[in-house]
Design a protein around this motif. Structure first.
Motif, short mmCIF file in Angstrom:
data_model
loop_
_atom_site.label_atom_id
_atom_site.label_comp_id
_atom_site.label_asym_id
_atom_site.label_seq_id
_atom_site.Cartn_x
_atom_site.Cartn_y
_atom_site.Cartn_z
N ASN A 1 0.80 -1.22 0.00
CA ASN A 1 0.00 0.00 0.00
C ASN A 1 0.84 1.27 0.00
N ILE A 2 2.17 1.12 0.12
CA ILE A 2 3.04 2.29 0.15
C ILE A 2 3.75 2.47 -1.19
N SER A 3 4.39 1.39 -1.64
CA SER A 3 5.18 1.49 -2.88
C SER A 3 4.83 0.42 -3.89
N GLY A 4 3.80 -0.35 -3.61
CA GLY A 4 3.47 -1.47 -4.49
C GLY A 4 4.24 -2.73 -4.12
N GLY A 5 5.01 -2.66 -3.05
CA GLY A 5 5.75 -3.83 -2.60
C GLY A 5 6.95 -4.14 -3.47
N HIS A 6 7.52 -3.14 -4.11
CA HIS A 6 8.68 -3.37 -4.97
C HIS A 6 9.93 -3.62 -4.13
N VAL A 7 10.48 -4.81 -4.20
CA VAL A 7 11.74 -5.12 -3.53
C VAL A 7 12.73 -5.74 -4.51
N ASN A 8 12.39 -5.70 -5.78
CA ASN A 8 13.17 -6.38 -6.81
C ASN A 8 13.31 -5.47 -8.04
N PRO A 9 14.54 -5.09 -8.41
CA PRO A 9 14.73 -4.25 -9.59
C PRO A 9 14.14 -4.84 -10.87
N LEU B 1 22.14 -18.10 -17.47
CA LEU B 1 21.24 -17.10 -18.04
C LEU B 1 19.85 -17.67 -18.26
N VAL B 2 19.80 -18.88 -18.82
CA VAL B 2 18.49 -19.51 -19.07
C VAL B 2 17.76 -19.73 -17.76
N PHE B 3 18.47 -20.23 -16.74
CA PHE B 3 17.85 -20.44 -15.43
C PHE B 3 17.26 -19.14 -14.90
N GLU B 4 18.05 -18.07 -14.89
CA GLU B 4 17.59 -16.81 -14.32
C GLU B 4 16.47 -16.18 -15.14
N ILE B 5 16.55 -16.33 -16.47
CA ILE B 5 15.47 -15.80 -17.33
C ILE B 5 14.16 -16.53 -17.05
N VAL B 6 14.21 -17.85 -17.03
CA VAL B 6 12.99 -18.65 -16.84
C VAL B 6 12.40 -18.43 -15.45
N MET B 7 13.26 -18.46 -14.42
CA MET B 7 12.75 -18.29 -13.06
C MET B 7 12.16 -16.90 -12.85
N THR B 8 12.83 -15.87 -13.39
CA THR B 8 12.30 -14.52 -13.23
C THR B 8 11.04 -14.31 -14.05
N PHE B 9 10.98 -14.97 -15.21
CA PHE B 9 9.74 -14.92 -15.99
C PHE B 9 8.57 -15.43 -15.15
N GLY B 10 8.76 -16.57 -14.49
CA GLY B 10 7.70 -17.13 -13.65
C GLY B 10 7.31 -16.19 -12.53
N LEU B 11 8.31 -15.57 -11.92
CA LEU B 11 8.04 -14.63 -10.83
C LEU B 11 7.25 -13.42 -11.32
N VAL B 12 7.73 -12.79 -12.38
CA VAL B 12 7.08 -11.57 -12.86
C VAL B 12 5.71 -11.86 -13.45
N TYR B 13 5.56 -12.99 -14.10
CA TYR B 13 4.24 -13.37 -14.62
C TYR B 13 3.26 -13.49 -13.45
N THR B 14 3.72 -14.08 -12.35
CA THR B 14 2.88 -14.20 -11.16
C THR B 14 2.54 -12.83 -10.60
N VAL B 15 3.52 -11.92 -10.57
CA VAL B 15 3.27 -10.56 -10.09
C VAL B 15 2.21 -9.88 -10.94
N TYR B 16 2.33 -10.00 -12.25
CA TYR B 16 1.35 -9.38 -13.14
C TYR B 16 -0.03 -9.98 -12.95
N ALA B 17 -0.11 -11.29 -12.84
CA ALA B 17 -1.41 -11.97 -12.76
C ALA B 17 -2.12 -11.70 -11.44
N THR B 18 -1.36 -11.49 -10.37
CA THR B 18 -1.99 -11.36 -9.05
C THR B 18 -1.99 -9.94 -8.49
N ALA B 19 -1.07 -9.09 -8.96
CA ALA B 19 -0.95 -7.77 -8.36
C ALA B 19 -1.11 -6.62 -9.35
N VAL B 20 -0.85 -6.84 -10.62
CA VAL B 20 -0.85 -5.75 -11.60
C VAL B 20 -2.12 -5.73 -12.45
#
Length: 204
Positions: free
Chosen positions: A32-40, A99-118
């Protein structure tokens, strides 16, 4: 993994649970303050999707990186000078693999952020968004922690790198998460969020 800290099964479980619970709380208290952003990377995805301005993104990035460094310094002090290990690649894991690991894992994280919070169609789902975000991070650590440390968050990698002075392959923990975040944002924003539903851009 982190240098000098092998990814044992018990270690991965402990890291997964602690990160899941901590992120759940961090996102909840900051939503409720900043959108909960803790990840660049999440901030970058929000900017790519047009949900925050570039100025806001810069402010978030500065806060996130400074917070990471201060947290690592406090941890080092509180533990009597215990070494804060930087993120690094496991043996036999190439830069391309990482790189593939970090791309895929972050994709899953951000997709979840978009689906549930954005997504403006999400409605009022209360604590479900922070819980889902924490759980996907915990799950990703169980899967990728033994290979790259499962950062998904440049700030999480930045603090230990600064305090330890270890920068080997550090760029992987920026490029991978930013690419994964951008792909997730572009896909979700262009397929599931219509232009007329776009959230207003926020600024300071």
């Amino acid at each position: 993994m982190t240098y000098d800290a092998p990814g044992t099964p018990s270690g991965l479980i402990a890291a997964s649970l602690s990160h899941a619970f901590a992120l759940f709380v961090a996102v909840s208290v900051g939503a409720n303050i900043s959108g909960g952003h803790v990840n660049p990377a999440v901030t970058f995805a929000s900017f790519i999707g047009g949900n925050i301005s570039f100025l806001s993104a810069i402010v978030y990035w500065i806060g996130q990186l400074l917070g990471s460094v201060v947290a690592c310094l406090l941890l080092q002090y509180a533990t009597g000078g215990m070494e804060t290990a930087a993120f690094g690649l496991s043996s036999d894991v190439s830069i391309g693999n990482a790189l593939v690991f970090e791309i895929v894992m972050t994709f899953g994280l951000v997709y979840t952020v978009y689906a549930t919070a954005v997504d403006p169609k999400k409605g009022n789902i209360g604590i479900i968004a922070p819980l889902a975000i924490g759980l996907i991070v915990g799950a990703n650590i169980l899967v990728g922690g033994a290979f790259t440390g499962a950062s998904m968050n440049p700030a999480v990698s930045f603090g230990p790198a600064v305090v330890s002075g270890t920068w080997k392959h550090h760029w992987v923990y920026w490029v991978g998460p930013f690419l994964g975040a951008a792909i997730a944002a572009l896909i979700y924003d262009n397929i599931f969020i219509d232009d007329h539903e776009q959230l207003p851009v926020t600024d300071y």
